[in-house]
Scaffold this motif. Structure first.
Motif, PDB file in Angstrom:
ATOM      1  N   SER A  45       0.813  -1.224   0.000  1.00 38.19           N
ATOM      2  CA  SER A  45       0.000   0.000   0.000  1.00 38.19           C
ATOM      3  C   SER A  45       0.841   1.266   0.000  1.00 38.19           C
ATOM      4  CB  SER A  45      -0.954   0.007   1.197  1.00 38.19           C
ATOM      5  OG  SER A  45      -0.226   0.100   2.397  1.00 38.19           O
ATOM      6  N   ILE A  46       2.137   1.162   0.288  1.00 42.36           N
ATOM      7  CA  ILE A  46       2.961   2.375   0.298  1.00 42.36           C
ATOM      8  C   ILE A  46       3.930   2.414  -0.880  1.00 42.36           C
ATOM      9  CG2 ILE A  46       4.616   3.759   1.607  1.00 42.36           C
ATOM     10  CD1 ILE A  46       3.462   2.672   4.141  1.00 42.36           C
ATOM     11  N   VAL A  47       4.452   1.250  -1.249  1.00 40.53           N
ATOM     12  CA  VAL A  47       5.493   1.264  -2.282  1.00 40.53           C
ATOM     13  C   VAL A  47       4.977   0.763  -3.631  1.00 40.53           C
ATOM     14  CG1 VAL A  47       7.814   0.531  -2.904  1.00 40.53           C
ATOM     15  CG2 VAL A  47       7.211   0.848  -0.507  1.00 40.53           C
ATOM     16  N   GLN A  48       4.439  -0.465  -3.650  1.00 40.79           N
ATOM     17  CA  GLN A  48       4.135  -1.082  -4.937  1.00 40.79           C
ATOM     18  C   GLN A  48       2.964  -0.388  -5.642  1.00 40.79           C
ATOM     19  OE1 GLN A  48       3.620  -5.297  -4.634  1.00 40.79           O
ATOM     20  NE2 GLN A  48       3.925  -5.616  -6.816  1.00 40.79           N
ATOM     21  N   THR A  49       1.852  -0.211  -4.927  1.00 43.94           N
ATOM     22  CA  THR A  49       0.718   0.522  -5.480  1.00 43.94           C
ATOM     23  C   THR A  49       0.253   1.481  -4.401  1.00 43.94           C
ATOM     24  OG1 THR A  49      -0.744  -1.196  -4.673  1.00 43.94           O
ATOM     25  CG2 THR A  49      -0.115  -1.333  -6.968  1.00 43.94           C
TER      26      THR A  49
END
Lengths: 306, 360
Positions: free
Chosen positions: A206-210
């Motif tokens: 939820s913070i990096v990938q999407t």
């Protein structure tokens, strides 16, 4: 060559949530507890990581709260299964369902928002090495944390006294108890660690990938992490490898389709699961069990009768 | 933190409202039920169906009472969910996923007095209507824009499942893009899911790595839009307006606008005029809406796309007008021939020029 590097980078990014969750669960299972609530802890980590990052403006605080949320959920599981001796399988399943529901509730106000994604860090000299620099030294800090975490857990389990005690608790809790080790305390500690790792794994999504929040965004990755632990036969290094294999198959099949190669994508998606089933079959044959390292007290409740 | 507290408050409000409804039994409003396959916060398919529910509440006020059940998996649970709404005296029930088709028909048999509206299916009954949107009309518009704007002549297409609706979308977008840019190439990746943000983002990254500079998607989350924004390329939103996730990347969105239809059907039940029917509407009756074109699109392309949109709405342009051959070169439509709805509804082939094999 460029495409190959991009594919490798894609694999590592796709696999990182799995690495965190699998390494955490591996420690838990080594201590003799089967926590099927990985999916629930991941999604709680995803929602709290995202929400707190958005509210505080700090990714670091977001990730720490994701770890805390995962750890808290695991502690709840620990209280139920270790102190109140509820069934681990049932409680774990309940934790997953609970996590999915609670995260949807908490996340209601956050759908549609985005945060700035965690940036890659550029290491002078190292990141500039041709090819190797791109493959090994071009990631965000959490990926390096996942490398470090795997190394530390491997070292902890194999080389430290505390690691030996943890494994002893997983292999024979009665013997460990007789020797004076606090089985329940050690298991609770392992559970909280595992929950924190799963929380960080969810927050990576939820913070990096999407970098946004939607319900159910973990889409079953917690279950894959559980499969990876079995696949790894409870060795951290192999768990890392297993996560990259799962992530790799996903990413490679997308590329293969884009390149127009005529293999049914479903076949490639199936492969890691087939390997896991084979490993499971091998483990359930008793003669091999010892060799394959399954903790003997896995999924058995401990009750100090004396 | 504030929002979390606010959410707990809203939960409390919901609980107290339910309690109130249980006790009050006033002027008997019409009960409208919705069954959703995804969460209403998916920002795609289910989100838009829920907007139609809210539009019904807004249009009829205290004369209706709406209920919804979200995240109902397609399968045995669906039948239970639909039945639950039927048992609790709903007058009309909207079941909003293709996979709810058989359960809807089954439950409808047991409750002949209740009206059912099934989205995207093809089985009807005395008390079951079906409705769907001609999304391919929107795909024609985005195909035109993409064909004009791509620099690499490569469009990345993230597809979900090889069902006619998705195949139709690919073909429509490809034919439109090809008509303005003969060198166009579509790279199609099947992710075998409607909703998995991580995987959709992986697919977007893979397509960009392989040279796509414009992305189209037929999956539900805004993940691909967000990847496009980050990589500085363009993309088209799917099902709902995804501009929040790609303020620079989004060229336009194809929006599923169910509200006018749903309102008219609820009205029909109120007036006692409801009949079983099949509705397949497009841009004309605005069941398919095209969101505002981005300023990033050159003015001439914007006006071309706008003209095509208006022509489709007026019925003078059909995205599938012959001559069109199938992928294997065999003829499908003769010159000037317009595709019959039956062919479109069951479309299971690529048109000529699309590369790769259609998964079975």
């Amino acid at each position: 060559m460029d495409l190959l590097i991009l594919i490798l980078q894609g694999i590592i990014v796709a696999a990182t949530p799995l690495v965190f969750a699998a390494i955490g669960e591996l420690v838990v299972e080594r201590a003799g507890v089967l926590n099927l609530g990985v999916e629930g802890m991941m999604i709680l980590g995803a929602v709290s990581g995202f929400a707190i990052t958005l509210e505080s403006g700090s990714i670091l605080i977001g990730i720490v709260s994701a770890a805390l949320a995962g750890g808290a959920a695991a502690l709840l599981f620990g209280i139920l299964t270790q102190l109140l001796l509820s069934n681990q399988v049932a409680t774990g399943l309940a934790l997953t369902i609970f996590g999915l529901g609670l995260s949807a509730l908490l996340g209601q106000g956050y759908s549609g928002a985005t945060v700035m994604a965690l940036e890659k860090i550029h290491i002078t000299v190292l990141s500039d090495i041709p090819i190797l620099g791109a493959i090994i030294f071009s990631y965000d800090p959490l990926i390096y944390l996942s490398f470090g975490l795997t190394g530390c857990v491997a070292w902890f389990l194999a080389k430290t006294r505390a690691g030996l005690i943890l494994r002893a608790v997983g292999e024979n809790h009665d013997a460990a108890h007789a020797l004076g080790y606090g089985v329940v305390k050690i298991r609770l500690a392992a559970l909280v660690f595992g929950g924190a790792c799963a929380g960080i794994g969810g927050a990576y999504l939820s913070i990096v990938q999407t970098p946004f929040w939607v319900e159910d965004m973990t889409s079953g990755r917690g279950w894959i992490a559980l499969a990876i632990v079995v696949f790894s036969t409870w060795h951290p290094g192999r768990a890392l490898l297993g996560a990259y294999l799962f992530g790799g198959v996903t990413v490679v099949q997308l590329h293969v389709q884009g390149l127009g190669v005529d293999i049914q994508a479903q076949v490639l998606s199936m492969l890691p699961y087939i390997v896991t089933i084979i490993v499971l079959v091998m483990i359930s044959r008793d003669t091999l069990r010892a060799k394959l390292n399954a903790p003997a007290c896995l999924n058995k409740s401990f009750f100090a009768s004396s | 933190m504030k929002s979390i507290i606010r959410n707990f408050w809203s939960l409390l409000t919901i609980i107290s409202t339910i309690a109130l409804i249980g006790s009050a039994n006033a002027a008997d409003p019409l009960k409208v039920g919705f069954v959703y396959v995804g969460p209403i916060g998916d920002h795609g398919w289910t989100y838009e169906h829920d907007r139609s529910r809210l539009a019904i509440e807004k249009a009829f006020g205290s004369k209706v009472k709406t209920t919804y059940l979200e995240k109902i998996p397609e399968g045995p649970d669906a039948e239970r969910a639909i039945q639950q709404l039927a048992r609790t005296d709903h007058d009309i029930i909207f079941t909003t996923s293709f996979g709810f088709m058989n359960p809807t028909i089954k439950v409808a048999k047991k409750f002949p007095k209740i009206k059912f509206e099934h989205a995207t299916g093809f089985k009807r009954a005395e008390n079951v209507s079906t409705y769907s949107a001609r999304f391919y009309e929107g795909r024609h518009i985005i195909g035109l824009i993409a064909g004009k704007m791509t620099k690499t002549n490569t469009i990345g297409y993230i597809a979900s499942f090889p069902i006619p609706e998705v195949v139709r979308g690919i073909n429509a977008a490809y034919l439109a893009a090809k008509s303005v840019n003969p060198a166009i190439k579509f790279k199609i990746v099947w992710v075998n899911t409607w909703f998995d943000p991580g995987k959709e983002a992986d697919a977007a990254n893979a397509l960009i790595a392989q040279g796509a500079d414009i992305l189209m998607q037929h999956t539900d989350s805004p993940a691909a839009m967000q990847v496009a924004e980050k990589k500085g390329i363009f993309a088209f939103g799917q099902a709902s307006n995804m501009k929040a996730f790609g303020p620079n990347a989004q060229l336009t969105s194809i929006i599923n606008n169910w509200a006018p239809y749903c309102i008219s059907r609820v009205k029909a039940v109120m007036d006692g005029a409801w009949k079983s029917q099949d509705t397949w509407d497009g841009i004309g009756p605005s069941m398919v809406a095209i969101s505002k074109f981005s300023e990033q699109i050159p003015a001439d392309v914007r006006s071309m796309a706008g003209k095509a949109r208006d022509a489709i709405a007026a019925g003078t342009l059909h995205p599938f007008t012959g001559p069109i051959n199938k992928q294997d070169g065999s003829p499908w439509l003769k010159a000037e021939e317009i595709a019959p709805d039956g062919d479109l509804a069951g479309m299971n082939f690529y048109v000529e020029g699309v590369e790769g094999a259609l998964p079975k």
